[in-house]
Design a protein around this motif. Structure first.
Motif, PDB file in Angstrom:
ATOM      1  N   ALA A 129      37.741 -26.792  29.906  1.00 42.50           N
ATOM      2  CA  ALA A 129      39.093 -26.679  29.359  1.00 42.50           C
ATOM      3  C   ALA A 129      39.438 -25.196  29.235  1.00 42.50           C
ATOM      4  CB  ALA A 129      39.179 -27.359  27.987  1.00 42.50           C
ATOM      5  N   TRP A 130      40.744 -24.915  29.155  1.00 41.45           N
ATOM      6  CA  TRP A 130      41.238 -23.557  28.915  1.00 41.45           C
ATOM      7  C   TRP A 130      41.419 -23.423  27.422  1.00 41.45           C
ATOM      8  CZ3 TRP A 130      46.988 -21.910  30.063  1.00 41.45           C
ATOM      9  CH2 TRP A 130      47.151 -20.531  29.800  1.00 41.45           C
ATOM     10  N   GLY A 237      40.116 -25.767  33.541  1.00 38.99           N
ATOM     11  CA  GLY A 237      40.801 -26.811  32.768  1.00 38.99           C
ATOM     12  C   GLY A 237      41.409 -27.902  33.638  1.00 38.99           C
TER      13      GLY A 237
END
Lengths: 250, 250
Positions: A129-130, A237
């Motif tokens: 994920a970011w 992400g």
């Protein structure tokens, strides 16, 4: 000759992307090698979409042609055994018509982008994920996303390396939803330009952080200029979430 | 001296477990090293629960004592920076009373166990769930779980290395729910015996696969004998999910 449709899941972290590379591991290389080990045949794998380094797949349709007669269950189990320890899994295998093509028969693609909105680094979701530490404004992101849905010239959101003939695409869906401390962006279209999802999500991140207004997104789109792009979101992400085909598979 | 309560998240894969070890990496060793680097002080970290190798934590309360005066934000950010590249994150840091103790003040512990019920190997969730290929009977697992809730002698579900004085424990919750293609087991109690959750989940797995009837679970419990244990579930599906304390934290 039998054409097989495989649905693959993979963790993009160790790969240079889908496409076979001379200088590093690829998902295409991994599945072709496993199929060759199983059948002795030279196999070329075709995917619905070509993903970049670090991009994951939840359900990527791929096809391969095999001379050897196999049943679907044995093919799936054999490929999964031979793919180890690569983080690629064959979720299903089925025979399809010889003119079915994972890429050219595909009528729609879906992506998921995961943003983790928290201060602390990611321990369990590292590379998945970011992370954005600053609290995000969900409503502003939703308003900005709405500007991009529809038929537009997406030049602003297109990589300089994009090989598509035209920057015109129809974006069917771009939804932003809160899921616990994550924000998920769902994108769907018949096809996307190179880096389009990451570019759109990068700008949605700027809107969420308050660096861009929702209207800035419309202005960026209308600029039709890569220089108007605010930010390209990181690959880690992004998940290829699924693809649509005609017929009973759809 | 200030006592700090830290909430930690970690990926258990690279660790020998919580407890400091001479022969390999531990979460306790990682957090103590980071605190020592930050303050120059010899630090001992105490956790609400001691977890085995491979077990993850979503929210593990830990306390440390520091002479150096720091604010909570700086402590959290500093530890997170120094913990890299270990997959441990400090989710929060707050000052607590000097007699607050992560382990001895704890009034309740919660665990999550993730079973992935699918044929294909796990690509994205490798090391994060127990995969069972055979379709599981959810209702039978729920029926079996109900036999374990309450105050019982859990000798059957206790590791031979368990250091608890008594095998009597009160299990407040053992719920089995379907989440997509996963089955989640939620367990809550004031405290657990060593390997208790994994042992209970292992037997629930046997029930789900049809190798045990739900009533076998009651028979196993009543045997009060480790030899009656069917299966100890693998560490990689287990997550320490949270802990309960008196006062405003609860």
């Amino acid at each position: 000759m039998t054409r097989w449709k495989l649905i693959l899941e993979w963790d993009g972290e160790p790969f240079m992307g889908w496409q076979r590379q001379d200088h590093g591991p690829s998902v295409q290389g991994a599945i072709e090698r496993a199929a060759r080990q199983m059948t002795g045949e030279d196999v070329t794998a075709h995917a619905s979409g070509r993903t970049d380094a670090g991009v994951h797949a939840l359900a990527m349709p791929v096809h391969i042609d095999l001379e050897k007669t196999l049943d679907a269950h044995r093919l799936q189990e054999g490929l999964n055994a031979l793919l180890r320890p690569d983080p690629v899994a064959v979720l299903s295998a089925e025979e399809v018509a010889p003119d079915w093509h994972a890429r050219f028969s595909c009528l729609g693609r879906r992506y998921l982008y995961r943003i983790s909105n928290r201060r602390a680094p990611l321990a369990l979701d590292r590379g998945r994920a970011w992370r954005i530490a600053k609290p995000l404004d969900l409503a502003a992101m939703q308003e900005a996303a709405a500007h991009l849905v529809g038929h537009h010239d997406f030049t602003t959101f297109r990589s300089v390396n994009c090989q598509s003939d035209s920057p015109l695409k129809t974006l069917d869906r771009l939804e932003v939803e809160q899921v616990g401390d994550e924000i998920h962006v769902h994108a769907a279209a018949r096809s996307f330009l190179h880096h389009q999802v990451r570019s759109m999500v990068g700008c949605l991140g700027l809107v969420g952080m308050g660096q861009w207004s929702p209207d800035s997104m419309r202005a960026a789109l209308e600029a039709r200029d890569r220089a108007a792009l605010g930010l390209n979101a990181p690959a880690e992400g992004l998940y290829f979430a699924g693809a649509l085909y005609e017929g009973p598979d759809a």
